[in-house]
Write an enzyme that holds these catalytic residues in place. Structure first.
Site, PDB file in Angstrom:
ATOM      1  N   ARG A  50      44.585  48.550  35.460  1.00  0.00           N
ATOM      2  CA  ARG A  50      43.560  47.747  34.792  1.00  0.00           C
ATOM      3  C   ARG A  50      42.227  48.191  35.364  1.00  0.00           C
ATOM      4  O   ARG A  50      41.909  47.890  36.503  1.00  0.00           O
ATOM      5  CB  ARG A  50      43.802  46.254  35.057  1.00  0.00           C
ATOM      6  CG  ARG A  50      42.943  45.332  34.183  1.00  0.00           C
ATOM      7  CD  ARG A  50      43.106  43.874  34.557  1.00  0.00           C
ATOM      8  NE  ARG A  50      44.330  43.242  34.133  1.00  0.00           N
ATOM      9  CZ  ARG A  50      44.600  42.847  32.885  1.00  0.00           C
ATOM     10  NH1 ARG A  50      43.710  43.058  31.924  1.00  0.00           N
ATOM     11  NH2 ARG A  50      45.740  42.259  32.608  1.00  0.00           N
TER      12      ARG A  50
ATOM     13  N   PHE B 248      46.874  52.727  18.408  1.00  0.00           N
ATOM     14  CA  PHE B 248      45.616  53.008  19.102  1.00  0.00           C
ATOM     15  C   PHE B 248      45.731  54.081  20.172  1.00  0.00           C
ATOM     16  O   PHE B 248      44.732  54.470  20.755  1.00  0.00           O
ATOM     17  CB  PHE B 248      44.979  51.729  19.666  1.00  0.00           C
ATOM     18  CG  PHE B 248      45.857  50.914  20.585  1.00  0.00           C
ATOM     19  CD1 PHE B 248      46.101  51.322  21.884  1.00  0.00           C
ATOM     20  CD2 PHE B 248      46.394  49.716  20.141  1.00  0.00           C
ATOM     21  CE1 PHE B 248      46.888  50.549  22.728  1.00  0.00           C
ATOM     22  CE2 PHE B 248      47.187  48.945  20.992  1.00  0.00           C
ATOM     23  CZ  PHE B 248      47.437  49.369  22.292  1.00  0.00           C
TER      24      PHE B 248
ATOM     25  N   LYS C  28      39.983  44.662  18.580  1.00  0.00           N
ATOM     26  CA  LYS C  28      41.056  44.098  19.397  1.00  0.00           C
ATOM     27  C   LYS C  28      41.881  43.191  18.497  1.00  0.00           C
ATOM     28  O   LYS C  28      41.480  42.064  18.192  1.00  0.00           O
ATOM     29  CB  LYS C  28      40.506  43.303  20.591  1.00  0.00           C
ATOM     30  CG  LYS C  28      41.610  42.804  21.516  1.00  0.00           C
ATOM     31  CD  LYS C  28      41.059  42.114  22.748  1.00  0.00           C
ATOM     32  CE  LYS C  28      42.091  41.910  23.841  1.00  0.00           C
ATOM     33  NZ  LYS C  28      43.303  41.207  23.450  1.00  0.00           N
TER      34      LYS C  28
HETATM   35  P1  ATP Z   1      45.150  39.762  26.279  1.00  0.00           P
HETATM   36  O1  ATP Z   1      45.736  38.605  27.012  1.00  0.00           O
HETATM   37  O2  ATP Z   1      43.668  39.665  26.041  1.00  0.00           O
HETATM   38  O3  ATP Z   1      45.920  40.177  25.078  1.00  0.00           O
HETATM   39  P2  ATP Z   1      46.406  41.631  28.059  1.00  0.00           P
HETATM   40  O4  ATP Z   1      46.446  41.131  29.459  1.00  0.00           O
HETATM   41  O5  ATP Z   1      47.660  41.639  27.272  1.00  0.00           O
HETATM   42  O6  ATP Z   1      45.205  40.942  27.272  1.00  0.00           O
HETATM   43  P3  ATP Z   1      44.445  43.601  28.345  1.00  0.00           P
HETATM   44  O7  ATP Z   1      44.538  44.963  28.889  1.00  0.00           O
HETATM   45  O8  ATP Z   1      43.628  42.650  29.107  1.00  0.00           O
HETATM   46  O9  ATP Z   1      45.919  43.099  28.118  1.00  0.00           O
HETATM   47  O10 ATP Z   1      43.876  43.660  26.886  1.00  0.00           O
HETATM   48  C1  ATP Z   1      44.323  44.647  26.024  1.00  0.00           C
HETATM   49  C2  ATP Z   1      45.386  44.072  25.108  1.00  0.00           C
HETATM   50  O11 ATP Z   1      44.822  43.923  23.832  1.00  0.00           O
HETATM   51  C3  ATP Z   1      46.533  45.037  24.947  1.00  0.00           C
HETATM   52  O12 ATP Z   1      47.575  44.750  25.847  1.00  0.00           O
HETATM   53  C4  ATP Z   1      46.929  44.922  23.490  1.00  0.00           C
HETATM   54  O13 ATP Z   1      47.984  44.019  23.333  1.00  0.00           O
HETATM   55  C5  ATP Z   1      45.726  44.319  22.815  1.00  0.00           C
HETATM   56  N1  ATP Z   1      44.996  45.228  21.917  1.00  0.00           N
HETATM   57  C6  ATP Z   1      44.601  44.921  20.665  1.00  0.00           C
HETATM   58  N2  ATP Z   1      43.917  45.916  20.119  1.00  0.00           N
HETATM   59  C7  ATP Z   1      43.853  46.912  21.035  1.00  0.00           C
HETATM   60  C8  ATP Z   1      43.267  48.202  21.052  1.00  0.00           C
HETATM   61  N3  ATP Z   1      42.569  48.668  20.024  1.00  0.00           N
HETATM   62  N4  ATP Z   1      43.430  48.948  22.174  1.00  0.00           N
HETATM   63  C9  ATP Z   1      44.104  48.487  23.228  1.00  0.00           C
HETATM   64  N5  ATP Z   1      44.679  47.269  23.267  1.00  0.00           N
HETATM   65  C10 ATP Z   1      44.559  46.480  22.192  1.00  0.00           C
END
Ligand code: ATP
Length: 590
Positions: free
Chosen positions: A417, A342, A252
């Site tokens: 989600r 990704f 991540k």
């Molecule tokens: P966060 O606040 O933790 O960044 P978010 O609310 O933006 O989360 P989530 O779906 O909860 O989104 O977490 C996935 C997020 O992590 C994605 O939106 C992306 O920006 C990031 N990310 C980083 N690496 C990856 C990956 N390998 N696959 C998918 N998402 C990734």
């Protein structure tokens, strides 16, 4: 169709925050609207003239608009300023002054939706240096034919302050009601929205072609696909159980999510909020041209700032330097980035979202040529907890936040989600280790060193069912002096009414804001609270949930809109999960 019909509905919408009532009002308005105008009514009702990803905003400043009001109403600028100070809203100033002016002239022509939309569009497109005169002339002509009520809403729209609280969910429900008389059809309509990020386009298709056609809606290059999102779990063991014993692990990365859409030689880059950010990343367009095979594609990845000498990932904050309109070329040189792909959602005429993760990943590997600036996110298939822990350790060593674990069989579920993607951030041990993204709704005046600034902030989470914002905590730690100045400059208190109708709070803040700014905070745990209103009465009557010992993490999440903030249901899940962990802990120690 007359704009007065729309203005009358807006007035009724302003009188309620109840989602059911708002939905019904919007559905009634849609039913009255001729099919070919439905898209315009939807955009206007959300305070826009086009979908966000087109990046066309009217954005006239209140101050400039005062000149237009002076011209139309015959009042002096001084008088207008005084009224503005009283009302705190440019729309109400115009309504009041035009009302006093009496009947509109006999020559005036009643405003239609087409005209209002068309003129606002021309105003938006005329933006740029030296265009203010033209923009105000266009606005003046519109105001000359507007009733006081119409003027109020036109000006709020023109200044980007028409806040009727119509969330995307509400529009989708209203469309289902208006065109199929059954809210149960919403998922079919929502699918088209998830694939296009454009409610107006979906509404228009529905109005002109019906539900059957909407079910066959295709991805359109140049239109953003709403991102698939991850759930959270707290251990590798829980994740493996959820995924049936085997899972694909990915780093991540801590950067900015982007979606790159390519149609032959045309490129679009969209942010997580579906804004068009192509101009911020000309280097990504070049890297896509040189390193991706394919004539048409939609790929997703995380942009990360890097140290150009070592290639090491740099903190997310470095990317902020790329959020600019001018001097982009210099920023590209000074703050180099890498793109880490990704996912792939579309390739050469084929929608890939229905393929399982592993197949999509194989296709991605096929079309991406790696180099120092272009990578595919590191991944590994795991069947044991040890493998997950080992991969997590290397992700952390490499400067990542943790892992995103993906179900190998899962299709790409745009806009959802779910547990097909699960994020894992280090180890949980009863304490929250994941941050929350909360909305600033109010502030308290600072004392001592913080005198003249805000000293603490009231934070809330968005409740999509009730369509309101409910408080979670008051935060005063973690702010640098620089942050405090910035917050003071960007958070402008609203004057009337004191507390926005859509904020549910038992705490009286010194100043209130329209819920807009999302910030990242960390806390020690989520507790029951008789003071905070999020998830009120859900766990225990008379209690909501609160975040204990919150601390600002230094990051304004400008990549997130209020509906992307940590929701009331997520908070509830975190509370329950934490309770389970705590009882497990005490079981172990006894
Ligand atoms: P966060 O606040 O933790 O960044 P978010 O609310 O933006 O989360 P989530 O779906 O909860 O989104 O977490 C996935 C997020 O992590 C994605 O939106 C992306 O920006 C990031 N990310 C980083 N690496 C990856 C990956 N390998 N696959 C998918 N998402 C990734």
């Amino acid at each position: 169709m007359l704009y007065s019909e729309v203005a009358a509905t807006y007035e009724a919408m302003e009188a309620t925050t109840k989602r059911l009532e708002l939905t019904q009002l919007l559905a009634d308005l849609i039913v009255k609207t001729p099919n070919e105008l439905v898209d315009k009514v939807i955009y206007l009702t959300q305070g826009k003239i086009h979908p966000d990803f087109m990046g066309i905003e009217i954005g006239l400043a209140d101050r400039s608009v005062m000149r237009a009001i002076a011209f139309t109403s015959g009042h002096s600028l001084k008088e207008i300023e005084k009224k503005y100070y009283h009302f705190g809203d440019i729309g109400s100033v115009a309504e009041d002054l035009l009302q006093n002016k009496g009947q509109i002239t006999l020559f005036s022509e009643q405003l239609t939706i087409e005209r209002v939309h068309d003129v606002l569009d021309r105003i938006a497109k005329a933006s740029g240096l030296g265009s203010l005169g033209l923009r105000l002339r266009l606005l003046n002509r519109l105001l000359a034919d507007a009733s006081p009520k119409e003027a109020k809403y036109i000006l709020r729209t023109a200044t980007g302050k028409l806040r009727l609280g119509i969330a995307d969910y509400t529009v989708l429900d209203a469309l289902a009601l208006a065109f199929t008389n059954d809210k149960g059809n919403r998922p079919k309509i929502e699918r088209a929205y998830n694939l296009s990020g454009d409610l107006g386009l979906v509404a228009n298709n529905l109005a002109l072609n019906g539900l059957k056609k909407i079910e066959k809606f295709h991805i359109k290059l140049g239109h953003p696909i709403r991102p698939m999102l991850a759930e959270r779990l707290d251990s590798g063991k829980a994740i493996l159980e959820k995924m049936g014993g085997t899972a694909a692990l990915e780093y991540k990365l801590d950067g900015e999510r982007v979606q790159i859409s390519c149609d032959s030689h045309k490129f679009w880059i969209f942010s997580r909020r579906l804004e068009n950010i192509t101009s911020q990343y000309p280097d990504l367009v070049e890297l896509s041209k040189s390193n991706l095979k394919g004539k048409e594609y939609v790929v997703e990845g995380e942009v990360v700032a890097i140290d150009i000498n070592t290639g090491a990932y740099l903190p997310f904050q470095e990317l902020m330097h790329r959020r600019r309109k001018h001097g982009v070329e210099k920023a590209v040189n000074d703050y180099p980035v890498s793109i880490n792909f990704f996912d792939i959602l579309f390739l050469n005429g084929k929608d890939l979202t229905g393929l399982p993760y592993q197949k999509r990943r194989n296709i991605l590997v096929d079309i991406v040529k790696d180099d120092a600036r272009v990578n595919i996110v590191p991944s590994k298939v795991a069947t044991t907890v040890e493998e997950i822990e080992e991969f997590m350790a290397s992700a952390i060593t490499d400067g990542c936040e943790g892992l995103v674990v993906k179900d190998q069989k899962s299709v790409y579920r745009a806009g959802a989600r779910e547990f097909a993607w699960i994020k894992l951030k280090r180890e949980y041990n009863g304490e929250i280790t994941d941050s929350l993204d909360l909305i600033v709704v109010g502030a308290f005046h600072g004392r001592g060193r913080r005198k003249g600034k805000y000293g603490a902030f009231l934070l809330a989470s968005y409740d999509p069912v009730n369509n309101d914002f409910r408080t979670v905590c008051k935060v005063g730690t973690g702010f640098s002096d620089e942050n405090l100045i910035k917050f003071f400059n960007i958070l402008i208190p609203i004057k009337i009414p004191n507390k926005p109708n859509n904020v549910v709070s038992k705490i009286d803040a010194d100043v209130w804001f329209n819920p807009q700014v999302v910030i990242e905070v960390m806390g020690s745990e989520i507790t029951l609270s008789s003071v905070h209103t999020v998830a009120m009465d859900t766990v225990r009557k008379g209690n909501g949930l609160a975040l204990r010992f919150p601390k600002f993490m230094g990051r304004i999440r400008s990549d997130k809109g209020v509906s992307d903030s940590t929701s009331n249901t997520e908070l509830l899940k975190m509370y329950k999960r934490q309770k389970k962990l705590i009882s497990k802990h005490s079981d172990n120690t006894h």
